[in-house]
Design a protein around this motif. Structure first.
Motif, mmCIF file in Angstrom:
data_model
loop_
_atom_site.group_PDB
_atom_site.id
_atom_site.type_symbol
_atom_site.label_atom_id
_atom_site.label_comp_id
_atom_site.label_asym_id
_atom_site.label_seq_id
_atom_site.Cartn_x
_atom_site.Cartn_y
_atom_site.Cartn_z
ATOM 1 N N GLN A 100 -23.602 -36.540 -62.041
ATOM 2 C CA GLN A 100 -23.210 -37.131 -63.320
ATOM 3 C C GLN A 100 -22.198 -36.251 -64.063
ATOM 4 O OE1 GLN A 100 -26.410 -37.471 -66.194
ATOM 5 N NE2 GLN A 100 -25.647 -39.496 -66.820
ATOM 6 N N ALA A 101 -22.307 -34.936 -63.921
ATOM 7 C CA ALA A 101 -21.444 -34.006 -64.655
ATOM 8 C C ALA A 101 -19.967 -34.140 -64.276
ATOM 9 C CB ALA A 101 -21.905 -32.577 -64.433
ATOM 10 N N TYR A 102 -19.689 -34.601 -63.072
ATOM 11 C CA TYR A 102 -18.285 -34.778 -62.655
ATOM 12 C C TYR A 102 -17.591 -35.869 -63.459
ATOM 13 C CZ TYR A 102 -18.746 -31.599 -58.719
ATOM 14 O OH TYR A 102 -18.912 -30.484 -57.950
ATOM 15 N N ASP A 103 -18.370 -36.773 -64.029
ATOM 16 C CA ASP A 103 -17.860 -37.827 -64.906
ATOM 17 C C ASP A 103 -16.749 -38.659 -64.243
ATOM 18 O OD1 ASP A 103 -17.852 -39.270 -67.286
ATOM 19 O OD2 ASP A 103 -16.301 -38.003 -68.180
ATOM 20 N N VAL A 104 -16.970 -39.042 -62.988
ATOM 21 C CA VAL A 104 -15.992 -39.885 -62.290
ATOM 22 C C VAL A 104 -16.586 -41.193 -61.795
ATOM 23 C CG1 VAL A 104 -14.457 -38.022 -61.575
ATOM 24 C CG2 VAL A 104 -16.334 -38.685 -60.083
ATOM 25 N N LEU A 105 -17.891 -41.260 -61.683
ATOM 26 C CA LEU A 105 -18.541 -42.455 -61.147
ATOM 27 C C LEU A 105 -19.091 -43.318 -62.270
ATOM 28 C CD1 LEU A 105 -20.627 -40.895 -58.233
ATOM 29 C CD2 LEU A 105 -18.516 -42.223 -58.037
ATOM 30 N N PRO A 106 -19.081 -44.637 -62.073
ATOM 31 C CA PRO A 106 -19.790 -45.493 -63.029
ATOM 32 C C PRO A 106 -21.270 -45.117 -63.025
ATOM 33 C CG PRO A 106 -18.510 -46.806 -61.468
ATOM 34 C CD PRO A 106 -18.449 -45.392 -60.999
ATOM 35 N N HIS A 107 -21.911 -45.261 -64.155
ATOM 36 C CA HIS A 107 -23.319 -44.864 -64.299
ATOM 37 C C HIS A 107 -24.202 -45.458 -63.196
ATOM 38 C CE1 HIS A 107 -26.918 -43.429 -66.252
ATOM 39 N NE2 HIS A 107 -27.424 -44.659 -66.204
ATOM 40 N N ALA A 108 -23.935 -46.696 -62.818
ATOM 41 C CA ALA A 108 -24.752 -47.382 -61.803
ATOM 42 C C ALA A 108 -24.658 -46.726 -60.422
ATOM 43 C CB ALA A 108 -24.344 -48.845 -61.705
ATOM 44 N N LEU A 109 -23.594 -45.959 -60.162
ATOM 45 C CA LEU A 109 -23.423 -45.320 -58.855
ATOM 46 C C LEU A 109 -23.919 -43.884 -58.804
ATOM 47 C CD1 LEU A 109 -19.923 -46.602 -57.692
ATOM 48 C CD2 LEU A 109 -22.196 -47.362 -56.958
#
Length: 175
Positions: A36-45
């Protein structure tokens, strides 16, 4: 000599994936935070990636440890390492302060606590091991060798004549 170098590369890369995947697998909550910290994926992924990543790393590690489908596994490992390096680089470029979580941990850290250059260099080193195995997958004590995969017969002049019929022929020819 080259087979020995390949064997060390294969076992070293296997250790990297087994350790990395094992640490992530025993602490799935922290792995979720790291992804999550990378902040590149949609929350659902984030959840599916946090679950799949350690499993993929363990599978890569086990296949490399066994020396099974070494060239293909090295290719997958190289792609995964490229994605991980890109993730670290984009975090650095965007000014995020995170621990990569490559070997456990991960998530936000205080400004100045990042180690992006070292993480990229380390993963680049691992990528070089994968490239070696992609180009030259022949190693000692591997299922590939036992199955005769990746071996080539040579004529007396050293010219390749194609895949060996069996592993014992390769051994008899001093390969």
């Amino acid at each position: 000599m080259l087979d020995t170098v390949g064997t060390l590369a294969r076992l070293g890369l296997a250790a990297v994936w087994l350790i990395s995947g094992g640490i992530k697998l025993v602490d799935p909550g922290q792995t979720y935070i790291a992804v999550q910290a990378y902040d590149v994926l949609p929350h659902a992924l984030v959840g599916p990636v946090a679950t799949a990543l350690p499993l993929l790393e363990l599978v890569l590690g086990l296949l490399l440890l066994a020396g099974l489908a070494t060239r293909y596994v090295a290719g997958v490992a190289l792609v995964l390492l490229a994605v991980l390096i890109a993730g670290i680089a984009q975090s650095w470029a965007r000014g995020l302060s995170i621990d990569c979580g490559c070997f456990g941990g991960g998530g936000s850290v205080s400004a100045g606590q990042t180690e992006y250059p070292q993480e990229i260099l380390r993963d680049t080193g691992f990528a070089l091991l994968a490239i070696w195995l992609l180009v030259r997958p022949r190693t000692w004590a591997s299922l590939d060798g036992w199955l005769g995969w990746g071996r080539e017969k040579t004529t007396g002049s050293g010219n390749s004549t194609g895949p060996a019929d069996d592993y014992s022929t390769s051994i008899a020819e001093g390969k």
